[in-house]
Motif scaffolding. Sequence first.
Motif, PDB file in Angstrom:
ATOM      1  N   PRO A 133      41.663  37.891 -14.744  1.00 62.26           N
ATOM      2  CA  PRO A 133      42.116  36.530 -14.425  1.00 62.26           C
ATOM      3  C   PRO A 133      41.232  35.478 -15.077  1.00 62.26           C
ATOM      4  N   GLN A 134      41.822  34.337 -15.308  1.00 58.74           N
ATOM      5  CA  GLN A 134      41.037  33.187 -15.753  1.00 58.74           C
ATOM      6  C   GLN A 134      40.234  32.660 -14.571  1.00 58.74           C
ATOM      7  N   THR A 135      39.026  32.190 -14.855  1.00 61.14           N
ATOM      8  CA  THR A 135      38.176  31.689 -13.772  1.00 61.14           C
ATOM      9  C   THR A 135      37.632  30.311 -14.111  1.00 61.14           C
ATOM     10  N   LEU A 136      37.224  29.620 -13.074  1.00 61.80           N
ATOM     11  CA  LEU A 136      36.615  28.298 -13.201  1.00 61.80           C
ATOM     12  C   LEU A 136      35.518  28.211 -12.149  1.00 61.80           C
ATOM     13  N   ALA A 137      34.285  27.911 -12.571  1.00 61.55           N
ATOM     14  CA  ALA A 137      33.144  27.827 -11.653  1.00 61.55           C
ATOM     15  C   ALA A 137      32.866  26.375 -11.308  1.00 61.55           C
ATOM     16  N   ALA A 138      32.577  26.116 -10.048  1.00 60.93           N
ATOM     17  CA  ALA A 138      32.263  24.756  -9.601  1.00 60.93           C
ATOM     18  C   ALA A 138      31.115  24.799  -8.606  1.00 60.93           C
ATOM     19  N   ALA A 139      30.204  23.830  -8.725  1.00 64.52           N
ATOM     20  CA  ALA A 139      29.111  23.689  -7.761  1.00 64.52           C
ATOM     21  C   ALA A 139      29.480  22.604  -6.762  1.00 64.52           C
ATOM     22  N   GLY A 140      29.017  22.759  -5.549  1.00 64.86           N
ATOM     23  CA  GLY A 140      29.265  21.774  -4.508  1.00 64.86           C
ATOM     24  C   GLY A 140      27.993  21.438  -3.765  1.00 64.86           C
ATOM     25  N   VAL A 141      27.875  20.197  -3.326  1.00 63.21           N
ATOM     26  CA  VAL A 141      26.717  19.734  -2.561  1.00 63.21           C
ATOM     27  C   VAL A 141      27.211  19.185  -1.235  1.00 63.21           C
ATOM     28  N   GLY A 142      26.562  19.585  -0.158  1.00 66.45           N
ATOM     29  CA  GLY A 142      26.943  19.101   1.167  1.00 66.45           C
ATOM     30  C   GLY A 142      25.733  18.642   1.954  1.00 66.45           C
ATOM     31  N   ARG A 143      25.950  17.642   2.813  1.00 67.89           N
ATOM     32  CA  ARG A 143      24.878  17.128   3.664  1.00 67.89           C
ATOM     33  C   ARG A 143      25.362  17.043   5.105  1.00 67.89           C
ATOM     34  N   ALA A 144      24.428  17.265   6.015  1.00 68.97           N
ATOM     35  CA  ALA A 144      24.730  17.133   7.438  1.00 68.97           C
ATOM     36  C   ALA A 144      23.536  16.480   8.121  1.00 68.97           C
ATOM     37  N   LEU A 192      26.549  23.500   8.849  1.00 68.79           N
ATOM     38  CA  LEU A 192      27.387  22.309   8.676  1.00 68.79           C
ATOM     39  C   LEU A 192      27.302  21.786   7.242  1.00 68.79           C
ATOM     40  N   ALA A 193      26.085  21.798   6.674  1.00 64.20           N
ATOM     41  CA  ALA A 193      25.925  21.342   5.293  1.00 64.20           C
ATOM     42  C   ALA A 193      26.639  22.278   4.324  1.00 64.20           C
ATOM     43  N   THR A 194      26.617  23.581   4.602  1.00 63.51           N
ATOM     44  CA  THR A 194      27.298  24.546   3.734  1.00 63.51           C
ATOM     45  C   THR A 194      28.804  24.327   3.758  1.00 63.51           C
ATOM     46  N   ARG A 195      29.351  24.018   4.914  1.00 59.90           N
ATOM     47  CA  ARG A 195      30.790  23.730   4.996  1.00 59.90           C
ATOM     48  C   ARG A 195      31.154  22.541   4.101  1.00 59.90           C
ATOM     49  N   GLU A 196      30.327  21.513   4.163  1.00 62.06           N
ATOM     50  CA  GLU A 196      30.582  20.338   3.314  1.00 62.06           C
ATOM     51  C   GLU A 196      30.451  20.694   1.838  1.00 62.06           C
ATOM     52  N   ALA A 197      29.489  21.545   1.512  1.00 60.16           N
ATOM     53  CA  ALA A 197      29.293  21.936   0.117  1.00 60.16           C
ATOM     54  C   ALA A 197      30.480  22.749  -0.394  1.00 60.16           C
ATOM     55  N   LEU A 198      31.012  23.643   0.424  1.00 62.00           N
ATOM     56  CA  LEU A 198      32.179  24.424   0.016  1.00 62.00           C
ATOM     57  C   LEU A 198      33.397  23.523  -0.197  1.00 62.00           C
ATOM     58  N   ALA A 199      33.575  22.556   0.687  1.00 58.00           N
ATOM     59  CA  ALA A 199      34.689  21.622   0.522  1.00 58.00           C
ATOM     60  C   ALA A 199      34.514  20.780  -0.739  1.00 58.00           C
ATOM     61  N   VAL A 224      23.612  23.617  -1.270  1.00 56.52           N
ATOM     62  CA  VAL A 224      24.233  23.689  -2.591  1.00 56.52           C
ATOM     63  C   VAL A 224      24.899  25.056  -2.720  1.00 56.52           C
ATOM     64  N   VAL A 225      26.137  25.075  -3.176  1.00 57.17           N
ATOM     65  CA  VAL A 225      26.854  26.338  -3.364  1.00 57.17           C
ATOM     66  C   VAL A 225      27.444  26.378  -4.764  1.00 57.17           C
TER      67      VAL A 225
END
Length: 240
Positions: free
Chosen positions: A28-39, A157-164, A229-230
């Motif tokens: 499959p084709q893939t796309l990588a993205a980083a996310g940052v979350g704060r709580a 909580l911060a990880t949830r925000e980072a995933l979103a 950060v995820v």
Amino acid sequence: MRTLMVGTMVLVMAALGAAPAAAQQADPQTLAAAGVGRAFLVPDQAEIFLGVDRVRPTSRRARAVVNRRIAAIRRAVLRTGVEPRSIRTSGISITRDRVRPRRGRPGRIRYFASAQLVVLTRDIPGLGRLIDAAADAGADVFGPEWGFSNPSQGDMLATREALADARRRADDAAAQLGLRVTGIQAVDLAPGLGDGGVDFEDSGERAAGGGGSEKETRVLPGEEEFVAVVKVVYTVAPAA
């Protein structure tokens, strides 16, 4: 018969040559993205550090006066509602020092005795009252050191925000490329550890209100910041 064998070999070779191509197309084709979350969370527990030290001419007297004072401090702390199991001894020291003769006064030995307690409380509004009670009983007071009864809550909580955040970035990037996100191939919850990546402080503070009147010590717990950060690898396909 010879023609049949050659034809069979050609078919087998063609099938072998087609297998890698089919496997390659199946990836499959893939796309990588980083996310940052704060709580942000208000601490729900605190530790204060209480100490007593005295100097006396004998070890017995130095220990006795410190023991009496520590006992009085413990009683004062218990009267504020702290549970006995939340009080622990963190250090005891008994040392001696030789004082040299000077100006006609003879040399002597003096003894230093000290003891320290750590008090844990979850009554944040009553923390100022606790500090004042310990100080009035004769303790040197240090702290507070803030904490959480559930130490993982802020990180979760911060990880949830980072995933979103990662998903929003992936959806936007895929749309710009004429693709759509179809699934998740891999998730890294700590992409910055050990590889020179982004390193965030795991805590910070911002102001929050605190109780207490002018007659007692006012203690402000503030809010502690948690940062996560995820890195997520998504599978993508052409947009319909």
